[in-house]
Design a protein around this motif. Structure first.
Motif, mmCIF file in Angstrom:
data_model
loop_
_atom_site.group_PDB
_atom_site.id
_atom_site.type_symbol
_atom_site.label_atom_id
_atom_site.label_comp_id
_atom_site.label_asym_id
_atom_site.label_seq_id
_atom_site.Cartn_x
_atom_site.Cartn_y
_atom_site.Cartn_z
ATOM 1 N N LEU A 8 0.176 9.209 2.236
ATOM 2 C CA LEU A 8 -1.503 9.316 1.313
ATOM 3 C C LEU A 8 -2.538 9.847 0.781
ATOM 4 O O LEU A 8 -3.414 9.025 0.306
ATOM 5 C CB LEU A 8 -2.447 7.432 2.852
ATOM 6 N N SER A 9 -1.921 11.270 0.616
ATOM 7 C CA SER A 9 -3.058 11.730 0.023
ATOM 8 C C SER A 9 -3.437 11.166 -1.431
ATOM 9 O O SER A 9 -3.802 11.696 -2.537
ATOM 10 C CB SER A 9 -2.552 13.154 0.152
ATOM 11 N N ARG A 10 -2.180 10.572 -1.893
ATOM 12 C CA ARG A 10 -2.636 10.233 -3.341
ATOM 13 C C ARG A 10 -3.164 8.502 -3.589
ATOM 14 O O ARG A 10 -3.627 8.939 -4.522
ATOM 15 C CB ARG A 10 -0.991 10.205 -4.418
ATOM 16 N N THR A 11 -3.191 8.160 -2.618
ATOM 17 C CA THR A 11 -3.892 7.201 -2.665
ATOM 18 C C THR A 11 -5.260 7.448 -2.955
ATOM 19 O O THR A 11 -6.272 7.039 -2.958
ATOM 20 C CB THR A 11 -3.217 6.505 -1.162
ATOM 21 N N SER A 12 -5.731 8.450 -1.318
ATOM 22 C CA SER A 12 -7.164 8.698 -1.085
ATOM 23 C C SER A 12 -7.765 9.816 -1.492
ATOM 24 O O SER A 12 -8.441 9.184 -2.017
ATOM 25 C CB SER A 12 -7.276 9.113 -0.074
ATOM 26 N N ASN A 13 -6.828 10.697 -2.986
ATOM 27 C CA ASN A 13 -7.019 12.122 -3.415
ATOM 28 C C ASN A 13 -7.986 10.417 -5.179
ATOM 29 O O ASN A 13 -8.630 11.379 -6.038
ATOM 30 C CB ASN A 13 -6.125 12.918 -4.118
ATOM 31 N N LEU A 40 -12.632 0.549 -6.130
ATOM 32 C CA LEU A 40 -12.182 -0.053 -5.321
ATOM 33 C C LEU A 40 -10.946 -0.972 -6.382
ATOM 34 O O LEU A 40 -9.551 -0.896 -4.907
ATOM 35 C CB LEU A 40 -12.273 -0.847 -4.218
ATOM 36 N N ILE A 41 -11.128 -1.657 -6.985
ATOM 37 C CA ILE A 41 -10.216 -2.780 -7.473
ATOM 38 C C ILE A 41 -8.726 -2.362 -7.837
ATOM 39 O O ILE A 41 -7.319 -3.169 -6.820
ATOM 40 C CB ILE A 41 -10.674 -3.752 -8.361
ATOM 41 N N ARG A 42 -9.414 -1.162 -8.553
ATOM 42 C CA ARG A 42 -7.688 -0.521 -9.386
ATOM 43 C C ARG A 42 -6.922 -0.469 -7.793
ATOM 44 O O ARG A 42 -5.722 0.320 -8.080
ATOM 45 C CB ARG A 42 -8.513 0.651 -10.124
ATOM 46 N N ALA A 43 -7.790 0.289 -6.901
ATOM 47 C CA ALA A 43 -7.772 1.083 -5.675
ATOM 48 C C ALA A 43 -6.199 0.156 -4.903
ATOM 49 O O ALA A 43 -6.147 0.631 -3.644
ATOM 50 C CB ALA A 43 -8.048 2.031 -4.795
ATOM 51 N N ASP A 44 -5.964 -0.741 -5.552
ATOM 52 C CA ASP A 44 -4.890 -2.511 -5.024
ATOM 53 C C ASP A 44 -5.401 -3.044 -3.796
ATOM 54 O O ASP A 44 -5.112 -3.281 -3.115
ATOM 55 C CB ASP A 44 -4.162 -1.649 -4.823
ATOM 56 N N ASP A 253 5.029 6.842 1.816
ATOM 57 C CA ASP A 253 4.907 7.814 1.395
ATOM 58 C C ASP A 253 4.344 7.958 0.134
ATOM 59 O O ASP A 253 5.956 8.102 -0.772
ATOM 60 C CB ASP A 253 6.215 9.291 2.193
ATOM 61 N N GLY A 254 3.716 9.529 -0.051
ATOM 62 C CA GLY A 254 3.749 9.260 -2.276
ATOM 63 C C GLY A 254 3.449 8.572 -2.836
ATOM 64 O O GLY A 254 4.496 8.336 -4.293
ATOM 65 N N THR A 255 2.609 7.571 -2.405
ATOM 66 C CA THR A 255 2.066 6.514 -3.577
ATOM 67 C C THR A 255 0.816 6.206 -3.754
ATOM 68 O O THR A 255 0.206 6.617 -2.461
ATOM 69 C CB THR A 255 2.668 5.281 -3.270
ATOM 70 N N ALA A 256 -0.062 5.779 -5.115
ATOM 71 C CA ALA A 256 -1.366 5.914 -5.216
ATOM 72 C C ALA A 256 -1.336 4.937 -5.180
ATOM 73 O O ALA A 256 -3.105 4.157 -4.813
ATOM 74 C CB ALA A 256 -1.870 6.678 -6.467
ATOM 75 N N ARG A 257 -0.550 3.813 -4.443
ATOM 76 C CA ARG A 257 -0.784 1.904 -4.226
ATOM 77 C C ARG A 257 -1.249 1.869 -2.551
ATOM 78 O O ARG A 257 -0.735 0.712 -2.449
ATOM 79 C CB ARG A 257 0.172 1.163 -4.800
ATOM 80 N N ALA A 289 -4.898 0.739 13.042
ATOM 81 C CA ALA A 289 -5.636 0.183 11.942
ATOM 82 C C ALA A 289 -6.432 1.741 11.685
ATOM 83 O O ALA A 289 -6.677 1.746 10.169
ATOM 84 C CB ALA A 289 -6.461 -0.651 12.139
ATOM 85 N N GLU A 290 -6.929 2.423 12.844
ATOM 86 C CA GLU A 290 -7.631 2.723 12.521
ATOM 87 C C GLU A 290 -7.710 4.144 11.686
ATOM 88 O O GLU A 290 -7.817 4.844 10.217
ATOM 89 C CB GLU A 290 -8.986 3.452 13.773
ATOM 90 N N ASP A 291 -6.776 4.970 11.555
ATOM 91 C CA ASP A 291 -5.594 6.193 11.495
ATOM 92 C C ASP A 291 -5.622 5.776 9.491
ATOM 93 O O ASP A 291 -6.085 6.325 8.867
ATOM 94 C CB ASP A 291 -4.027 5.812 11.574
ATOM 95 N N PHE A 292 -4.583 4.437 9.371
ATOM 96 C CA PHE A 292 -4.379 4.119 8.109
ATOM 97 C C PHE A 292 -5.839 3.841 7.541
ATOM 98 O O PHE A 292 -5.827 4.798 6.063
ATOM 99 C CB PHE A 292 -3.916 2.935 7.996
ATOM 100 N N ALA A 293 -7.001 3.625 7.981
ATOM 101 C CA ALA A 293 -8.182 3.483 6.877
ATOM 102 C C ALA A 293 -8.859 4.949 6.831
ATOM 103 O O ALA A 293 -9.187 4.403 5.827
ATOM 104 C CB ALA A 293 -8.887 2.566 8.138
ATOM 105 N N ARG A 294 -8.879 5.802 7.563
ATOM 106 C CA ARG A 294 -9.200 6.692 7.473
ATOM 107 C C ARG A 294 -8.261 7.870 6.546
ATOM 108 O O ARG A 294 -8.488 8.877 5.542
ATOM 109 C CB ARG A 294 -9.231 7.956 9.361
ATOM 110 N N ALA A 295 -7.413 7.267 6.509
ATOM 111 C CA ALA A 295 -5.873 8.088 5.685
ATOM 112 C C ALA A 295 -6.668 7.452 4.160
ATOM 113 O O ALA A 295 -6.078 8.576 3.306
ATOM 114 C CB ALA A 295 -4.452 8.263 5.710
ATOM 115 N N ILE A 296 -6.719 6.442 3.878
ATOM 116 C CA ILE A 296 -6.894 5.831 2.915
ATOM 117 C C ILE A 296 -8.575 6.883 1.879
ATOM 118 O O ILE A 296 -8.728 6.825 1.009
ATOM 119 C CB ILE A 296 -6.778 4.730 2.630
ATOM 120 N N ALA A 297 -9.321 5.999 2.807
ATOM 121 C CA ALA A 297 -10.342 6.475 2.833
ATOM 122 C C ALA A 297 -10.957 7.974 2.731
ATOM 123 O O ALA A 297 -11.830 8.397 1.689
ATOM 124 C CB ALA A 297 -11.610 5.880 3.749
ATOM 125 N N GLY A 298 -9.721 8.515 3.237
ATOM 126 C CA GLY A 298 -10.104 9.919 3.114
ATOM 127 C C GLY A 298 -11.510 11.293 4.348
ATOM 128 O O GLY A 298 -11.683 9.967 4.309
#
Ligand code: GDP
Length: 298
Positions: A8-13, A40-44, A253-257, A289-298
């Motif tokens: 998720l690094s592309r999404t969070s970066n 935030l909207i553009r981050a889907d 893996d490897g999407t910014a979406r 949920a928490e892992d995903f949220a933190r991985a997205i929010a960075g």
């Protein structure tokens, strides 16, 4: 978690960069808040999430300005709240055989997900049978057979062009006769014609019920995260034509979406049973949920 964060690094970066770019002023003003909402909207992540984060930031930070870090903290909390109720493991599958109808648009990763799941269920000691009811594409049948060999699960298949419901029926019959614990039925996801799709899935369900009135026990919709907003339309469609009971979201893996998963959770509230983070047999993760949220929010 490392793999998820990496994926998720592309999404969070992208999110971090865009946040830093808009949060440059010492004090927040309406323009900056508009820009924040846009990012935030553009981050889907969905309009609801974007508005909520905006209003929390506006309330708490209006006179102080906000750093990208502060926004990410709020975002992480809000995303966790939305994802918590939908992060649900696969059901216990007490019925025998437990019948999964696996649906989704072609190319989203249905066949691959079936292979990964067959492997996972087998490691839990379950005996799995696969049925190739996507009879429109020779490649789909071949692909399922390859996965069947890889995970050592029998694959019930007919010729290309044959009736998908016939394959599903034979698959269930075989699963019953061989005392399998789980049957996974791969289906075609051609979107060209909604009523064809609906008829086809309805017929599959009808014939399954001749052998087992409760079947299918689960309808799993596979969604491709890289399709972004399109995924929302796909949930709506398959809800109508098949009555979805749970989701697997692939290609995280490897999407910014990756943010699209949040929008899906917020809009539909359907259980997310697992996520796909690669093409390999083990690249299926439970959804936290928490892992995903933190991985997205960075
Ligand atoms: P189907 O048409 O829905 O059955 O889709 P397939 O299972 O054939 O998958 C389409 C393509 O997506 C294949 O090349 C898969 O290897 C790939 N794929 C499936 N799941 C994932 C995933 O989680 N991550 C990545 N990177 N690729 C995936």
């Amino acid at each position: 978690f490392a793999q998820l964060r990496e994926g998720l690094s592309r999404t969070s970066n992208a999110l971090t960069e865009n946040l830093s770019a808009v949060l440059t002023k010492e004090k927040l003003d309406e323009d900056t808040l508009d820009d924040l909402e846009d990012v935030l909207i553009r981050a889907d992540l969905g309009v609801e999430m974007a508005e909520r984060v905006r209003s929390i930031i506006a309330k708490n930070r209006y006179d102080r300005g906000a750093s990208a870090d502060a926004v990410r903290q709020v975002l992480g909390d809000e995303v966790t709240k939305v994802l918590d109720p939908v992060a649900q493991p696969f059901p216990a599958m007490a019925e025998k055989p437990f019948v999964w109808l696996v649906v989704g648009v072609n190319g989203t990763g249905k066949t691959t997900t079936i292979g990964k799941l067959a492997h996972r269920f087998e490691t839990q000691g379950k005996k799995v049978t696969l049925a190739a009811a996507d009879t429109f594409r020779a490649a789909a049948i071949d692909q399922l057979k390859i996965w069947g060999e890889r995970v050592n699960a029998p694959v019930v298949a007919h010729d290309v062009g044959s009736d998908p419901a016939g394959v599903a029926y034979d698959g269930l019959k075989r699963a019953q006769e061989t005392n399998a614990d789980v049957l996974m039925i791969d289906t075609a996801g051609r979107l060209q014609n909604k009523s064809d799709l609906m008829d086809e899935l309805a017929k599959i369900v009808r014939v399954l019920k001749k052998l087992e009135p409760e079947a299918p026990h689960g309808v799993l919709l596979v969604l491709d995260a890289t399709t972004g907003q399109n995924a929302l339309n796909q949930v709506e469609l398959f809800q109508q034509v098949a009555g979805v009971t749970g989701l697997v979201v692939t290609k995280l893996d490897g999407t910014a979406r990756g943010g699209i998963l949040v929008a899906i959770a917020e809009r539909f509230g359907l259980p997310v049973h697992a996520i796909g983070v690669g093409e390999g047999i083990d690249d299926l993760e439970s959804f936290d949920a928490e892992d995903f949220a933190r991985a997205i929010a960075g």
